[in-house]
Design a protein around this motif. Structure first.
Motif, PDB file in Angstrom:
ATOM      1  N   ILE A  71     -42.681  66.778  68.670  1.00  0.00           N
ATOM      2  CA  ILE A  71     -42.272  67.354  67.328  1.00  0.00           C
ATOM      3  C   ILE A  71     -41.717  66.240  66.560  1.00  0.00           C
ATOM      4  O   ILE A  71     -40.959  65.020  67.138  1.00  0.00           O
ATOM      5  N   GLN A  72     -42.023  66.094  65.430  1.00  0.00           N
ATOM      6  CA  GLN A  72     -41.825  64.918  64.550  1.00  0.00           C
ATOM      7  C   GLN A  72     -40.095  64.761  64.358  1.00  0.00           C
ATOM      8  O   GLN A  72     -39.452  66.036  64.356  1.00  0.00           O
ATOM      9  N   VAL A  73     -39.519  63.534  64.637  1.00  0.00           N
ATOM     10  CA  VAL A  73     -37.952  63.508  64.533  1.00  0.00           C
ATOM     11  C   VAL A  73     -37.621  63.276  63.173  1.00  0.00           C
ATOM     12  O   VAL A  73     -38.178  62.454  62.404  1.00  0.00           O
ATOM     13  N   SER A  74     -36.735  63.950  62.778  1.00  0.00           N
ATOM     14  CA  SER A  74     -35.931  63.800  61.476  1.00  0.00           C
ATOM     15  C   SER A  74     -34.669  64.487  61.776  1.00  0.00           C
ATOM     16  O   SER A  74     -34.365  65.197  62.378  1.00  0.00           O
ATOM     17  N   PRO A  75     -33.709  64.203  60.651  1.00  0.00           N
ATOM     18  CA  PRO A  75     -32.540  65.034  60.709  1.00  0.00           C
ATOM     19  C   PRO A  75     -32.637  66.429  60.518  1.00  0.00           C
ATOM     20  O   PRO A  75     -31.761  66.986  61.339  1.00  0.00           O
ATOM     21  N   ASN A 101     -25.269  66.647  57.400  1.00  0.00           N
ATOM     22  CA  ASN A 101     -24.884  65.414  56.786  1.00  0.00           C
ATOM     23  C   ASN A 101     -24.535  64.091  57.580  1.00  0.00           C
ATOM     24  O   ASN A 101     -24.412  62.955  57.405  1.00  0.00           O
ATOM     25  N   ASN A 102     -23.963  64.772  58.705  1.00  0.00           N
ATOM     26  CA  ASN A 102     -23.926  63.616  59.856  1.00  0.00           C
ATOM     27  C   ASN A 102     -25.050  63.010  60.376  1.00  0.00           C
ATOM     28  O   ASN A 102     -25.051  61.768  60.409  1.00  0.00           O
ATOM     29  N   LEU A 103     -26.079  63.704  60.491  1.00  0.00           N
ATOM     30  CA  LEU A 103     -27.197  63.192  60.711  1.00  0.00           C
ATOM     31  C   LEU A 103     -27.792  62.278  59.803  1.00  0.00           C
ATOM     32  O   LEU A 103     -28.503  61.278  59.930  1.00  0.00           O
ATOM     33  N   VAL A 104     -27.779  62.576  58.468  1.00  0.00           N
ATOM     34  CA  VAL A 104     -28.333  61.743  57.409  1.00  0.00           C
ATOM     35  C   VAL A 104     -27.334  60.648  57.373  1.00  0.00           C
ATOM     36  O   VAL A 104     -27.830  59.570  56.925  1.00  0.00           O
TER      37      VAL A 104
END
Length: 491
Positions: A71-75, A101-104
């Protein structure tokens, strides 16, 4: 970039700063979410528990799981896989900002040109220093309560903890256009026709098997299963030798072979390989009972055995994360073209999911192995045990249903092969009655070494049965008849 707050701990030496680096943790995680291939550079160095901040450790674990599942990793994908949102939002900051927001923020704090290895080492070293602080505190706390006879136990415990801290001390597939893929398939077909050979993958060394498979194909997950005593490890090592010899002799499809041996040591495998290639008694080799002629054959074959392109990892207690990391290094550093794992049930999944049972763990392992094969573009052969239900049937030949209690092995595999030797069961039956009758001796003689290799599932081609002869003395498999296959059925 966020700054590390001054976090201190009470110790017997007073208040001292707790080793950690919020900057390094944020920078590393953000960079991986921007470019997930960077994960290869740090996976062998870092574990989730190395992160000081619980939220960051959870994000790191989730990134690894996403990559393992393709699976592609993204926030967004990380957020969706962090199920216990309240727990991780609370760990993210004292302001309880929402999870996305924390991940961004992690991505915003990333430095794409950062030295990932240096960041990982910074995080891991901080973790090890925290471990040393904990050990020191335990050492001081325990000393005042000790009586003389407990001192040695306390020293042993501290030594064990220090050893554990000391012991704590990459490869992707680029996308291709559909036009290029089709073009390569046509070229491969013409090449096979021109050479008059159907082989397009890694050869097994047994003509009958290669006729059915056209060689083991890149990215395929191949399961070799059987009950104990059927010769799975012997077959796998025979195959590894055959593939390596093909490379040494310049034959098509030969390559270096990586072997993960979770049950046997390198030395034991070497004994088997030498005995098989020299065709001498493997037990006699281990017990020092070989006659002079056999010893001469061992000496003659030793240099050829040494030249085999085998990369053997016999570390025990590995989990699927270890296998992924070490397999990537094998392919990147040693140019390995085939990986063998002996065997699946000795692996742990290294996932923390409440209520998950062993069947679900095995499913996670086989999915990860399938994804790993695709990522590295090499065939992966994984050995597997079979359900004991086989023993309860009159007909002991394995069937696919015997794998269904072992997670999703059957559905994840591209090729499932069963090893079956009727001799093993017949011998057990005869030996229960004490002295063998002439009829029983005749049956055992007729079945001696006779082996069926059943291709029960083949996603890309035919299924069928290949007949082999197993020399139990030398642990070597031979084709029963050159190029012989029997009962070939169209899938």
């Amino acid at each position: 970039m966020s700054k590390s707050t001054a976090i201190v701990a009470e110790t017997p030496a007073g208040k001292i700063p707790v080793p950690h680096s919020l900057e390094a943790e944020q920078c590393l995680l953000g960079a991986v979410m921007i470019n997930q291939r960077l994960f290869d550079e740090v996976e062998s160095i870092l574990r989730p528990e190395h992160f000081y901040y619980q939220f960051n450790g959870a994000v790191y674990r989730t990134i690894g799981q996403l990559i393992a599942e393709g699976i592609q990793v993204s926030p967004l994908t990380v957020r969706d896989h962090l199920h216990d949102r309240a727990k991780f939002e609370a760990a993210a900051s004292d302001k309880h900002v929402d999870l996305l927001n924390n991940l961004v923020t992690l991505v915003e704090n990333a430095i794409q040109s950062a030295d990932m290895t240096a960041l990982a080492e910074t995080i891991r070293n901080a973790y090890r220093n925290r471990c040393l602080m904990d050990i020191g505190s335990e050492l001081f706390a325990g000393i005042g309560k000790l009586v003389r006879q407990e001192t040695d136990q306390h020293i042993a415990k501290i030594e064990s903890l220090l050893f554990e801290v000391g012991q704590g001390a990459v490869f992707g597939i680029e996308s291709s256009s559909w036009r290029d893929v089709v073009k390569q398939s046509v070229i491969d077909a013409y090449e096979a026709d021109k050479k008059g050979k159907p082989l397009r993958g890694v050869p097994s060394g047994w003509d009958g098997l290669d006729k059915l498979t056209s060689g083991f194909q890149p990215s395929d997950l191949i399961i070799l299963a059987g009950r104990p005593g059927m010769g799975k490890t012997a077959f796998a090592m025979n195959l590894a030798v055959n593939v390596s010899e093909a490379r040494l002799e310049g034959r098509e499809g030969g390559c270096k072979v990586g072997v993960f041996s979770l049950e046997m040591s390198k030395e034991q495998l070497a004994d088997r390989v030498i005995a098989g290639m020299a065709e001498v008694d493997s037990h006699g080799m281990r017990s020092g009972q070989l006659h002079t002629t056999a010893l001469d054959r061992v000496a003659e074959i030793s240099s050829r055995v040494s030249d085999l392109d085998l990369v053997v990892d016999d570390a025990s207690g590995l989990d699927i994360v270890d296998i992924r990391s070490r397999a990537r290094r094998m392919v990147r550093r040693d140019n390995v073209g085939l990986i063998i794992i002996d065997y699946i049930q000795l692996l742990s999944a290294n996932v923390e999911k409440p209520g998950e049972n062993r069947v679900q763990e095995i499913s996670h392992i086989t999915r990860s192995l399938k994804a790993l094969g695709r990522e590295l573009n090499v065939p992966i052969i994984a050995l597997s045990q079979l359900s004991r239900e086989v023993e309860k049937r009159e007909n002991k030949r394995p069937i696919l249903a015997d794998l269904r209690e072992s997670g999703s092995i059957e559905q994840d595999a591209d090729l499932v092969m069963f090893l079956f030797r009727e001799e093993v069961y017949e011998r057990q039956k005869c030996e229960k009655g004490g002295k063998l009758s002439p009829e029983q001796q005749e049956v055992l003689m007729r079945l001696k070494g006779v082996t069926e290799l059943e291709l029960a599932k083949h996603r890309h081609g035919r299924i069928g049965r290949v007949h082999l002869i197993f020399d139990e003395r030398s642990t070597k498999f031979h084709s029963a008849v050159s190029g012989d296959t029997a009962a070939i059925r169209v899938a």
